[in-house]
Each structure stands twice: as structure tokens, then as C-alpha cells.
Design a protein around this motif. Structure first.
Motif, PDB file in Angstrom:
ATOM      1  N   MET A   1      12.668  13.697  10.484  1.00  0.00           N
ATOM      2  CA  MET A   1      11.800  12.653   9.996  1.00  0.00           C
ATOM      3  C   MET A   1      12.672  11.599   9.304  1.00  0.00           C
ATOM      4  N   ASN A   2      12.460  10.333   9.652  1.00  0.00           N
ATOM      5  CA  ASN A   2      13.234   9.275   9.007  1.00  0.00           C
ATOM      6  C   ASN A   2      12.546   8.826   7.719  1.00  0.00           C
ATOM      7  N   ASP A   3      13.196   7.934   6.977  1.00  0.00           N
ATOM      8  CA  ASP A   3      12.660   7.503   5.682  1.00  0.00           C
ATOM      9  C   ASP A   3      11.309   6.816   5.803  1.00  0.00           C
ATOM     10  N   ASP A   4      11.092   6.022   6.840  1.00  0.00           N
ATOM     11  CA  ASP A   4       9.808   5.345   7.017  1.00  0.00           C
ATOM     12  C   ASP A   4       8.689   6.357   7.264  1.00  0.00           C
ATOM     13  N   GLU A   5       8.964   7.357   8.085  1.00  0.00           N
ATOM     14  CA  GLU A   5       7.966   8.397   8.361  1.00  0.00           C
ATOM     15  C   GLU A   5       7.683   9.229   7.102  1.00  0.00           C
ATOM     16  N   ARG A   6       8.741   9.528   6.362  1.00  0.00           N
ATOM     17  CA  ARG A   6       8.585  10.296   5.127  1.00  0.00           C
ATOM     18  C   ARG A   6       7.764   9.481   4.113  1.00  0.00           C
ATOM     19  N   TYR A   7       7.996   8.170   4.048  1.00  0.00           N
ATOM     20  CA  TYR A   7       7.229   7.302   3.153  1.00  0.00           C
ATOM     21  C   TYR A   7       5.754   7.310   3.549  1.00  0.00           C
ATOM     22  N   THR A   8       5.476   7.161   4.841  1.00  0.00           N
ATOM     23  CA  THR A   8       4.093   7.153   5.326  1.00  0.00           C
ATOM     24  C   THR A   8       3.409   8.470   5.010  1.00  0.00           C
ATOM     25  N   GLN A   9       4.109   9.577   5.264  1.00  0.00           N
ATOM     26  CA  GLN A   9       3.558  10.894   4.946  1.00  0.00           C
ATOM     27  C   GLN A   9       3.344  11.013   3.443  1.00  0.00           C
ATOM     28  N   GLY A  10       4.295  10.513   2.667  1.00  0.00           N
ATOM     29  CA  GLY A  10       4.182  10.575   1.211  1.00  0.00           C
ATOM     30  C   GLY A  10       2.979   9.813   0.685  1.00  0.00           C
ATOM     31  N   ILE A  11       2.744   8.625   1.215  1.00  0.00           N
ATOM     32  CA  ILE A  11       1.580   7.834   0.797  1.00  0.00           C
ATOM     33  C   ILE A  11       0.293   8.578   1.147  1.00  0.00           C
ATOM     34  N   GLN A  12       0.256   9.209   2.306  1.00  0.00           N
ATOM     35  CA  GLN A  12      -0.930   9.960   2.722  1.00  0.00           C
ATOM     36  C   GLN A  12      -1.195  11.128   1.768  1.00  0.00           C
ATOM     37  N   VAL A  13      -0.178  11.925   1.491  1.00  0.00           N
ATOM     38  CA  VAL A  13      -0.343  13.084   0.620  1.00  0.00           C
ATOM     39  C   VAL A  13      -0.635  12.623  -0.807  1.00  0.00           C
ATOM     40  N   ARG A  14       0.058  11.622  -1.267  1.00  0.00           N
ATOM     41  CA  ARG A  14      -0.161  11.084  -2.612  1.00  0.00           C
ATOM     42  C   ARG A  14      -1.611  10.630  -2.765  1.00  0.00           C
ATOM     43  N   THR A  15      -2.143   9.990  -1.731  1.00  0.00           N
ATOM     44  CA  THR A  15      -3.529   9.516  -1.755  1.00  0.00           C
ATOM     45  C   THR A  15      -4.500  10.690  -1.747  1.00  0.00           C
ATOM     46  N   GLU A  16      -4.221  11.710  -0.936  1.00  0.00           N
ATOM     47  CA  GLU A  16      -5.093  12.881  -0.873  1.00  0.00           C
ATOM     48  C   GLU A  16      -5.127  13.623  -2.206  1.00  0.00           C
ATOM     49  N   VAL A  17      -4.005  13.665  -2.906  1.00  0.00           N
ATOM     50  CA  VAL A  17      -3.924  14.403  -4.159  1.00  0.00           C
ATOM     51  C   VAL A  17      -4.395  13.560  -5.345  1.00  0.00           C
ATOM     52  N   LEU A  18      -3.863  12.352  -5.474  1.00  0.00           N
ATOM     53  CA  LEU A  18      -4.140  11.535  -6.661  1.00  0.00           C
ATOM     54  C   LEU A  18      -5.334  10.601  -6.503  1.00  0.00           C
ATOM     55  N   GLY A  19      -5.712  10.349  -5.274  1.00  0.00           N
ATOM     56  CA  GLY A  19      -6.838   9.460  -5.025  1.00  0.00           C
ATOM     57  C   GLY A  19      -6.408   8.063  -4.621  1.00  0.00           C
ATOM     58  N   GLU A  20      -7.245   7.448  -3.815  1.00  0.00           N
ATOM     59  CA  GLU A  20      -6.958   6.122  -3.280  1.00  0.00           C
ATOM     60  C   GLU A  20      -6.813   5.069  -4.377  1.00  0.00           C
ATOM     61  N   LYS A  21      -7.652   5.146  -5.390  1.00  0.00           N
ATOM     62  CA  LYS A  21      -7.615   4.169  -6.483  1.00  0.00           C
ATOM     63  C   LYS A  21      -6.250   4.162  -7.171  1.00  0.00           C
ATOM     64  N   HIS A  22      -5.738   5.338  -7.483  1.00  0.00           N
ATOM     65  CA  HIS A  22      -4.439   5.440  -8.156  1.00  0.00           C
ATOM     66  C   HIS A  22      -3.311   4.896  -7.282  1.00  0.00           C
ATOM     67  N   VAL A  23      -3.299   5.326  -6.036  1.00  0.00           N
ATOM     68  CA  VAL A  23      -2.213   4.909  -5.139  1.00  0.00           C
ATOM     69  C   VAL A  23      -2.288   3.407  -4.866  1.00  0.00           C
ATOM     70  N   ASN A  24      -3.484   2.893  -4.641  1.00  0.00           N
ATOM     71  CA  ASN A  24      -3.626   1.448  -4.417  1.00  0.00           C
ATOM     72  C   ASN A  24      -3.149   0.653  -5.630  1.00  0.00           C
ATOM     73  N   ARG A  25      -3.451   1.128  -6.823  1.00  0.00           N
ATOM     74  CA  ARG A  25      -2.992   0.451  -8.042  1.00  0.00           C
ATOM     75  C   ARG A  25      -1.462   0.445  -8.095  1.00  0.00           C
ATOM     76  N   SER A  26      -0.834   1.561  -7.729  1.00  0.00           N
ATOM     77  CA  SER A  26       0.630   1.619  -7.718  1.00  0.00           C
ATOM     78  C   SER A  26       1.212   0.624  -6.725  1.00  0.00           C
ATOM     79  N   ILE A  27       0.599   0.536  -5.559  1.00  0.00           N
ATOM     80  CA  ILE A  27       1.090  -0.388  -4.521  1.00  0.00           C
ATOM     81  C   ILE A  27       0.868  -1.836  -4.939  1.00  0.00           C
ATOM     82  N   GLU A  28      -0.293  -2.116  -5.534  1.00  0.00           N
ATOM     83  CA  GLU A  28      -0.592  -3.477  -5.984  1.00  0.00           C
ATOM     84  C   GLU A  28       0.338  -3.929  -7.100  1.00  0.00           C
TER      85      GLU A  28
END
Length: 139
Positions: A1-28
Motif C-alpha cells: 500500500m502506498n502513502d496515498d492509499e494508506r491516507y485514504t484508508q486512514g481517513i475512512q477508519v478515522r471517520t468510522e471511529v471518530l465520526g464525520e464531524k470530527h474528521v471534517n473539522r480537522s480537514i477544514e
């Protein structure tokens, strides 16, 4: 898995665990100072460690809460107390974990975590039921 794929997977898992609101706030809130750090968190904490198959998320949540409790990391602890329900953790699981941690991390840390958990429960609308005097004497 390359860094881009790992990042995408990380965002998915982070969202599933912490919630969309939290992750979106971090990205914003990304900027030229925190971007590398947030990328690191998504790739390694969430895309690598939390994505590993060797431990269920329920257990990862409990371990994370225990470590944060022991270290006194209140902001992260509050975040993971909220998030643990996304991984099947129950209030009874948390009660037992905090009681157990009181032996090994110390009563002040466990006491603070118990109060914090009750605040999170109230925020989530799942506050514990009050006991009457007769019930407290039975225990």
C-alpha cells in the motif's frame, strides 16, 4: 500500500471511529503548519495501526482510553470516550475499565476519567440513572 492509499484508508477508519464531524473539522482546519502532522496522523495512526486486523476496534478503543487516562491526556480522552460507542463499547465496559485503571494508573486519574465519562454520557443523552439511598447501601 502506498502513502496515498494508506491516507485514504486512514481517513475512512478515522471517520468510522471518530465520526464525520470530527474528521471534517480537522480537514477544514488544515493549514501550512499542521498539514504534515494531520497527514501523518491519518496515514499512520488510522491507516496503519487502527487498520490492522490483529485487534478488534472495541479492544483498541478500550486500550486507547486506558492509556489516555493513565497519561492524563484529557482532550484526547474526551474524544475517545465519545468515539468508543462507534466501536461497540458500552457504558458498562467503560465503568469496568475505569475501575480497573484506578488500580494501575491511580485514583486521581480514574476519578477524573469517571467524571469526564459522565459528562460525555450527558452530552450524548445516555446519562446513567441515579440510584436511591437504598440501592447504594446494597452495594
Amino acid at each position: 500500500m502506498n502513502d496515498d492509499e494508506r491516507y485514504t484508508q486512514g481517513i475512512q477508519v478515522r471517520t468510522e471511529v471518530l465520526g464525520e464531524k470530527h474528521v471534517n473539522r480537522s480537514i477544514e482546519n488544515l493549514n501550512d503548519f499542521n498539514n504534515d502532522f494531520q497527514n501523518f496522523i491519518s496515514r499512520f495512526a488510522w491507516g496503519e495501526v487502527w487498520s490492522r486486523p490483529g485487534m478488534p476496534r472495541h479492544t483498541r478503543s478500550l486500550v486507547t482510553i486506558a492509556v489516555l487516562l493513565a497519561l492524563g491526556r484529557e482532550a484526547e480522552l474526551r474524544m475517545h470516550l465519545r468515539a468508543c460507542f462507534n466501536n461497540g463499547v458500552t457504558k458498562d465496559d467503560l465503568k469496568e475499565l475505569i475501575l480497573h485503571c484506578s488500580l494501575y494508573a491511580g485514583l486521581p486519574a480514574a476519578n477524573a476519567a469517571m467524571h469526564m465519562a459522565e459528562e460525555v454520557f450527558a452530552d450524548l443523552g445516555i446519562a446513567p440513572k441515579k440510584l436511591n439511598q437504598e440501592q447504594t447501601n446494597e452495594e
